[in-house]
Each structure stands twice: as structure tokens, then as C-alpha cells.
Write an enzyme that holds these catalytic residues in place. Structure first.
Site, PDB file in Angstrom:
ATOM      1  N   ASP A  59       0.807   4.120   5.205  1.00 33.17           N
ATOM      2  CA  ASP A  59       1.222   2.710   5.144  1.00 33.17           C
ATOM      3  C   ASP A  59       2.154   2.415   6.331  1.00 33.17           C
ATOM      4  O   ASP A  59       3.186   3.070   6.494  1.00 33.17           O
ATOM      5  CB  ASP A  59       1.948   2.463   3.807  1.00 33.17           C
ATOM      6  CG  ASP A  59       2.213   0.986   3.564  1.00 33.17           C
ATOM      7  OD1 ASP A  59       1.880   0.490   2.481  1.00 33.17           O
ATOM      8  OD2 ASP A  59       2.780   0.325   4.456  1.00 33.17           O
ATOM      9  N   ASP A  73      -2.814  -2.768   6.542  1.00 36.49           N
ATOM     10  CA  ASP A  73      -1.843  -1.767   6.997  1.00 36.49           C
ATOM     11  C   ASP A  73      -1.774  -0.518   6.144  1.00 36.49           C
ATOM     12  O   ASP A  73      -0.870   0.279   6.296  1.00 36.49           O
ATOM     13  CB  ASP A  73      -0.457  -2.411   7.178  1.00 36.49           C
ATOM     14  CG  ASP A  73       0.424  -2.265   5.962  1.00 36.49           C
ATOM     15  OD1 ASP A  73      -0.100  -2.370   4.840  1.00 36.49           O
ATOM     16  OD2 ASP A  73       1.628  -2.039   6.152  1.00 36.49           O
ATOM     17  N   GLU A  74      -2.746  -0.326   5.245  1.00 31.34           N
ATOM     18  CA  GLU A  74      -2.695   0.921   4.491  1.00 31.34           C
ATOM     19  C   GLU A  74      -4.080   1.502   4.247  1.00 31.34           C
ATOM     20  O   GLU A  74      -5.075   0.783   4.254  1.00 31.34           O
ATOM     21  CB  GLU A  74      -1.940   0.742   3.168  1.00 31.34           C
ATOM     22  CG  GLU A  74      -2.426  -0.385   2.315  1.00 31.34           C
ATOM     23  CD  GLU A  74      -1.671  -0.470   0.989  1.00 31.34           C
ATOM     24  OE1 GLU A  74      -1.631   0.521   0.244  1.00 31.34           O
ATOM     25  OE2 GLU A  74      -1.143  -1.546   0.695  1.00 31.34           O
TER      26      GLU A  74
END
Ligand code: TTP
Ligand code: MG
Length: 362
Positions: free
Chosen positions: A9, A107-108
Site C-alpha cells: 500500500d 494504490d494497493e
């Protein structure tokens, strides 16, 4: 077999992209959202730097409240083009170690590396390599949790943010979880926290000590989910629902640059064997093999060989790699890094070029 799952993340993602490109923002409270001083006090903070979090600012907070909390904060509008570009580059790095890769938003991502890492130590080394590569290539930091389930890896990636790594080995689950606040469990937010608190549940340890029938009785289907999460029984698999994977590759940098052919071949063999484990498990063949080599002066070369028909034989692949390497064997320079890529992937039950969307599911 114990599973090893990485949850990766990015740290304060939108803010990190801005800080990367405006170094004068480094170390300062930066809020991503409309500038309240330009009369645009509407809207919320999308995220903020860790320096801004000290003032209590967080995602979703109205910009006007963020301004009140820290009038000196620097307010920056998000640049979605740059954000998308950074996300794409990060995902390219994250999907390299294994095809069992599941992107979640921008974003992860989860990676199931049970087949590519022999143990948690190797997984930790991989996490460090990923961190380094993301920073070198994209210029932002990422936090990674390593654990036997998706939910615990997600809790772990949040543990040492920013730029943190947290490894939770199977024998250490309850020790890691027991003192954490219940809001660390995915699905328990600020509102439901009160509900659980009122029933006497404050720390994750309170859930760990409660048997399943009681959890069911108290909390219905949420009770079962929580029971599974806190006892490491979340069996959800890492699946790639969206990406159409085109290749699988891996590379290694030597601890010290080398010109010893045995060492170099040994590394090619190790990478070749590791990737074949994954290919075999997912019943994937390939038609193209690519060798990548980087010398001490960072000059980098790739050489490929393609076949008419798909192959999946690791000995044959290794022979091809040796052939491709021949061209470089009299090179005067030492080797810094070697890599191998397999592409033009096909499923071998059908031998028809398939849509590989779900190939990691089986
Ligand atoms: P998050 O991963 O939730 O947050 P983050 O990366 O900013 O911070 P952390 O270090 O705690 O992981 O979200 C990723 C990006 O998504 C974030 O940078 C901005 C965007 N986002 C919104 O636009 N609105 C929101 O409400 C949230 C939570 C995130
Ligand atoms: Mg994030």
C-alpha cells in the site's frame, strides 16, 4: 501449506506524488484538496502527508476543518495524470514477482508469493526489494505487510507506515493482533466500533478469545467474518480479476558484481526454477523466453527466443537461456543483475491463446 501473502500500500499516495515533484514540500504538512484560501473551501481532503496527520488531518475531512487544524498546511490540488502514471508504474513492479497478483484501486495490491518464496525470510527480502524498486523507479514509498492471509497482511501493511515492512509469521498471529484496536479489522469503522465497544469488545484480543458460536450469536454473519480474520482463517484467494497478464518475469541483483559463469548460471537456474513452479501450478506455457543482463556499468541487454509452439519445460528453457547468454560470455565487464522473462503465455489445457484474466484462480 502455509500461505505467504504480501499486501502493498503506497504511503499518502496523492501527496507523495506531489512531494516527489516539488521537493520544497518535503517534511511539511501537505493536504491534497482545494485551496481554502482561494475561496474554494468546499470539498474534502483526499489525503495528506504524515506531517499533516500529526494535526489530526485525515482523508475525508472537510477542507475547512483541515485549514482550522493546521493553517500553515500547504494545500495542493491532485494531478490525476501524474497519479495514474505513478500507479501504473508501481503496479508493473508489483505484478512482476508472481502472477497471483490482485490490484485493489490505485494504490494497493495483494501478491500471493507462496510459490515464489520458500519462507517468510525470503518474502521479507522480496518486500524490501519491492520497496527499493518502487522508490528507485517511481520516487515514492510503499508499505508492505507479509502474513498468511489477505486480511492480516492488510492489517500488517498499516502497522509500520510510512515506508514500513511488517512480517507476521503464522506462529505469531495472536501475539501481533491481540493488543490492536478493533478498528484495525477491515470492515470495522468508527461507527461500528461503538457498537462492539458497548458489548465489551475493545481490542482484537477480545475477539480472539471468543468461540465461534458465541461470535455468531452476538454479531451474526459479521461475527463469523471477524472470527475468521482474527484467527487467521480468512481463506480468500489472491485473484486477478482485471489484468490480462502478458508475461511473468523475475530478476536478481548479485550481492557483489561477478564474472564467475557458474555463479551467473546458478542465478539463471534459480530464477528459471522459481518461475516454472508458478507456471506449472497455473498450467501456463509460453512461447517466448527473454534473458536480461546488466553489467557493472549499468549497461543492460535483453535477448529473446520465440517458438512456434508453446513450451513449458524448464530444462529446455534453461538450455535456451544458456544459448542466449553465450553472446555475453566473453564480456570483459562483471555482471550486476540477471533476469528472465516468459511471455506469449497460454493455458495448456486448451492450448488456445486464452484470455488469462483469471489464470491464477485455479
Ligand atoms: P489510502 O491508501 O487510503 O491513503 P493514502 O495512500 O493517502 O495514505 P496511507 O499512507 O494511509 O495509505 O488511499 C489512497 C489514495 O486514494 C489517497 O492518496 C487519495 C485517494 N483517496 C481519496 O481520493 N479519497 C478518500 O477518501 C481516500 C481514503 C483516499
Ligand atoms: Mg495508501
Amino acid at each position: 501449506m502455509t500461505r505467504i501473502i504480501l499486501h502493498c500500500d503506497l504511503d499518502c499516495f496523492y501527496a507523495a506524488v506531489e512531494i516527489r515533484d516539488n521537493p520544497e514540500l518535503k517534511g511539511k504538512p501537505v493536504v491534497i484538496g482545494a485551496d481554502p484560501r482561494k475561496g474554494k473551501a468546499r470539498g474534502v481532503a483526499l489525503t495528506c502527508s504524515y506531517e499533516a496527520r500529526v494535526f489530526g488531518i485525515h482523508s475525508g475531512m472537510p477542507i475547512s476543518s483541515a485549514y482550522k487544524a493546521c493553517p500553515d498546511a500547504i494545500f495542493v490540488s491532485p494531478d490525476f495524470e501524474k497519479i495514474r502514471d505513478a500507479s501504473k508504474k508501481v503496479m508493473e513492479i508489483l505484478k512482476t514477482p508472481t502472477p497471483q497478483f490482485q490490484q485493489m484501486g490505485m494504490d494497493e495490491a495483494y501478491l500471493d508469493v507462496s510459490d515464489t518464496c520458500n519462507d517468510y525470510k525470503e518474502a521479507e527480502d522480496l518486500a524490501r526489494r519491492i520497496q527499493r524498486e518502487v522508490f528507485e523507479k517511481v520516487g515514492i514509498s510503499i508499505s508492505i505487510g507479509v502474513a498468511p492471509t489477505k486480511s492480516i497482511s492488510k492489517i500488517a501493511s498499516d502497522q509500520n507506515k510510512p515506508n514500513g515492512i511488517c512480517v507476521v509469521e503464522p506462529g505469531n498471529l495472536s501475539n501481533f493482533l491481540k493488543d490492536l484496536d478493533i478498528t484495525r479489522i477491515p470492515g470495522i469503522g468508527k461507527k461500528s466500533k461503538k457498537y462492539y465497544n458497548n458489548k465489551g469488545f475493545h481490542k482484537i484480543g477480545d475477539f480472539i478469545q471468543t468461540p465461534l458460536p458465541q461470535m455468531n450469536e452476538l454479531f451474526g454473519k459479521h461475527g463469523r467474518w471477524i472470527y475468521e480474520v482474527v484467527n487467521g482463517l480468512d481463506t480468500r484467494e489472491v485473484k486477478d480479476f482485471h489484468g490480462k497478464r502478458k508475461s511473468i518475469s523475475s530478476q536478481r541483483t548479485f550481492h557483489a558484481d561477478t564474472d564467475d559463469h557458474e555463479t551467473i548460471f546458478g542465478k539463471f537456474e534459480e530464477i528459471n526454477n522459481n518461475i516454472h513452479k508458478t507456471l506449472q501450478k497455473n498450467r501456463i506455457s509460453y512461447r517466448t523466453i527473454t534473458l536480461r543482463i546488466r553489467f557493472e556499468d549499468f549497461s543492460t541487454y535483453t535477448r529473446s527466443k520465440s517458438f512456434q509452439l508453446p513450451i513449458r519445460d524448464k530444462r529446455k528453457a534453461f538450455i535456451v537461456l544458456k544459448e542466449l547468454y553465450k553472446e555475453f560470455s566473453n564480456h570483459q565487464k562483471k555482471v550486476r543483475l540477471v533476469g528472465v522473462k516468459f511471455s506469449n503465455l497460454e493455458r495448456y489445457e486448451t492450448s488456445i491463446q486464452t484470455n488469462l484474466t483469471n489464470f491464477a484462480v485455479i
